[in-house]
Design a protein around this motif. Structure first.
Motif, PDB file in Angstrom:
ATOM      1  N   UNK A  43       0.808  -1.227   0.000  1.00 24.66           N
ATOM      2  CA  UNK A  43       0.000   0.000   0.000  1.00 24.66           C
ATOM      3  C   UNK A  43       0.834   1.267   0.000  1.00 24.66           C
ATOM      4  N   UNK A  44       2.160   1.149   0.013  1.00 29.79           N
ATOM      5  CA  UNK A  44       3.037   2.316   0.035  1.00 29.79           C
ATOM      6  C   UNK A  44       4.166   2.129  -0.968  1.00 29.79           C
ATOM      7  N   UNK A  45       4.277   3.063  -1.899  1.00 28.74           N
ATOM      8  CA  UNK A  45       5.362   3.048  -2.885  1.00 28.74           C
ATOM      9  C   UNK A  45       6.519   3.937  -2.462  1.00 28.74           C
ATOM     10  N   UNK A  46       6.230   4.947  -1.643  1.00 31.50           N
ATOM     11  CA  UNK A  46       7.223   5.868  -1.092  1.00 31.50           C
ATOM     12  C   UNK A  46       6.936   5.980   0.401  1.00 31.50           C
ATOM     13  N   UNK A  47       7.984   5.876   1.231  1.00 30.52           N
ATOM     14  CA  UNK A  47       7.836   5.988   2.679  1.00 30.52           C
ATOM     15  C   UNK A  47       8.293   7.370   3.128  1.00 30.52           C
ATOM     16  N   UNK A  48       7.407   8.096   3.837  1.00 30.55           N
ATOM     17  CA  UNK A  48       7.680   9.479   4.238  1.00 30.55           C
ATOM     18  C   UNK A  48       7.808   9.611   5.752  1.00 30.55           C
ATOM     19  N   UNK A  49       8.590   8.747   6.344  1.00 34.16           N
ATOM     20  CA  UNK A  49       8.740   8.710   7.788  1.00 34.16           C
ATOM     21  C   UNK A  49       9.303  10.029   8.312  1.00 34.16           C
ATOM     22  N   UNK A  50       8.647  10.562   9.348  1.00 38.84           N
ATOM     23  CA  UNK A  50       8.993  11.837   9.985  1.00 38.84           C
ATOM     24  C   UNK A  50       9.700  11.532  11.299  1.00 38.84           C
ATOM     25  N   UNK A  51      10.921  12.039  11.481  1.00 40.03           N
ATOM     26  CA  UNK A  51      11.726  11.682  12.645  1.00 40.03           C
ATOM     27  C   UNK A  51      11.055  12.066  13.962  1.00 40.03           C
TER      28      UNK A  51
END
Length: 376
Positions: free
Chosen positions: A279-287
């Motif tokens: 379900x995710x092609x790009x991971x935008x993890x916020x520190x």
């Protein structure tokens, strides 16, 4: 850059036991008006944590909110987490993070706890890297010295089409690789007209990202994705509410547009669910929202195991080091917010953010300015 080797004996003899910890809140006004389909960025409530060690070391960390909840984070820190730090070893961020996480079981997983843990964890990494004489990007992996930038400041939803085009062209002239445009106008054709104008202005060589800020149903996101596909959109960000993993999976299966998620996820397990579901092609993890550098790196490496790239949300002054630390980083979001409290800005060369070479987090704080903006 050549980093002098650390003297092993000096490192072993250094006492990195945490002996004091403090937290406070400083409010930063937004640098520009920022609106999307569901909210406005009111201000940056910046949660600071400073630790000191028995050997004289120090670390300064931070996290943030976009206008609410900062006082609750400070309350959690002051009511127990800061005291729990005393006696722990700043050279062992995994042990520190796990000890504090375990002490907050009743409030995890959740935003307030993650933001509190992040402020502590970034302070621990700052102390550890400073004492070792290493910049964060090297200590955390050292994959590359710089990372491509894309711009968000020129794409807010309240801008008219002419403003969107002018700012996208300016970003292209500055050498940035992409621009992000907010979507979520009442009707799909309104978004389409704005995006088409930007694509025609910048040509095929610039990436265009779009961000719906969780404003759509799965059905509407599928409909709009079909409208946007001919424009070669680089990614479609947060189209649905963050807890709708199944909806994001159905959307991903229905469109060629890469689906980007992660800024509103608060645990490693939530990222695992997205990745396992496709379900995710790009991971935008916020520190800040994941709970600090320690879990951020785990998410980045988890994404790498699924052959998925990382393009973190916001906090460019800190994320520049983390994206340079890992091999699967794709882009860094250019959205300045610390100019009021720093003595120097992030270095940008040829459209790339350059990782700081100074030991620690690499953020040159103006502590007098931070203190002037202190509210709690």
């Amino acid at each position: 850059m050549t980093v002098a080797p650390t003297d092993t004996r000096s490192r072993l003899e250094r006492d990195s036991t945490i002996v004091s910890a403090e937290a406070w809140l400083s409010d930063l006004e937004v640098e520009t008006v920022r609106t999307d389909a569901v909210q406005s960025f009111l201000k940056q409530e910046t949660i600071f944590v400073r630790i000191r060690t028995a050997g004289g070391g120090e670390g300064l960390g931070y996290s943030y909110t976009i206008g609410t909840g900062g006082a609750a984070v400070i309350a959690l820190l002051r009511s127990g987490l800061l005291d729990a730090l005393i006696g722990l070893d700043a050279d062992r961020p995994e042990a520190v993070w796990r000890a504090l996480f375990s002490s907050t079981r009743a409030t995890t997983v959740g935003a307030i706890t993650s933001l509190a843990l992040a402020a502590v964890d970034t302070a621990v990494w700052d102390a550890r890297c400073t004492a070792a004489g290493l910049p964060l990007w090297v200590a955390a992996g050292g994959a590359r010295p710089s990372i491509p930038l894309y711009d968000t400041e020129g794409g807010w939803l309240h801008f008219d089409t002419d403003e969107l085009v002018a700012q996208a062209v300016e970003s292209l002239a500055r050498g940035l690789g992409g621009v992000k445009i907010k979507v979520g106008k009442p009707r799909g054709h309104e978004d389409l007209e704005r995006l088409t104008a930007v694509r025609e202005a910048v040509g095929p060589g610039m990436d265009i990202m779009i961000d719906a800020n969780q404003s759509m149903t799965a059905a509407e996101a599928m409909r709009r994705a079909a409208l946007f596909e001919p424009l070669d959109i680089f990614w479609f960000e947060e189209p649905l509410p963050a807890d709708d993993v199944a909806g994001h999976r159905r959307l991903a299966e229905s469109t060629s547009l890469p689906i980007a998620v992660g800024e509103s996820l608060y645990s490693i397990g939530q990222f695992r669910e997205y990745l396992q579901a496709g379900a995710a092609s790009i991971v935008q993890v916020d520190v800040a929202r994941i709970g600090g550098i320690t879990p951020w790196l785990k998410v980045a490496h988890l994404a790498e195991s699924f052959n998925v790239a990382v393009a973190p949300h916001f906090l460019m002054e800190l994320h520049v080091s983390l994206t340079c630390a890992v091999p699967n980083a794709l882009y860094l979001e250019h959205i300045p917010q610390l100019r009021a409290v720093t003595a120097a800005e992030m270095t940008i060369t040829d459209g790339h953010g350059v990782a700081p070479t100074a030991p620690g987090l690499g953020i040159e704080w103006d502590l007098d300015a931070v203190d002037r903006l202190r509210v709690l």
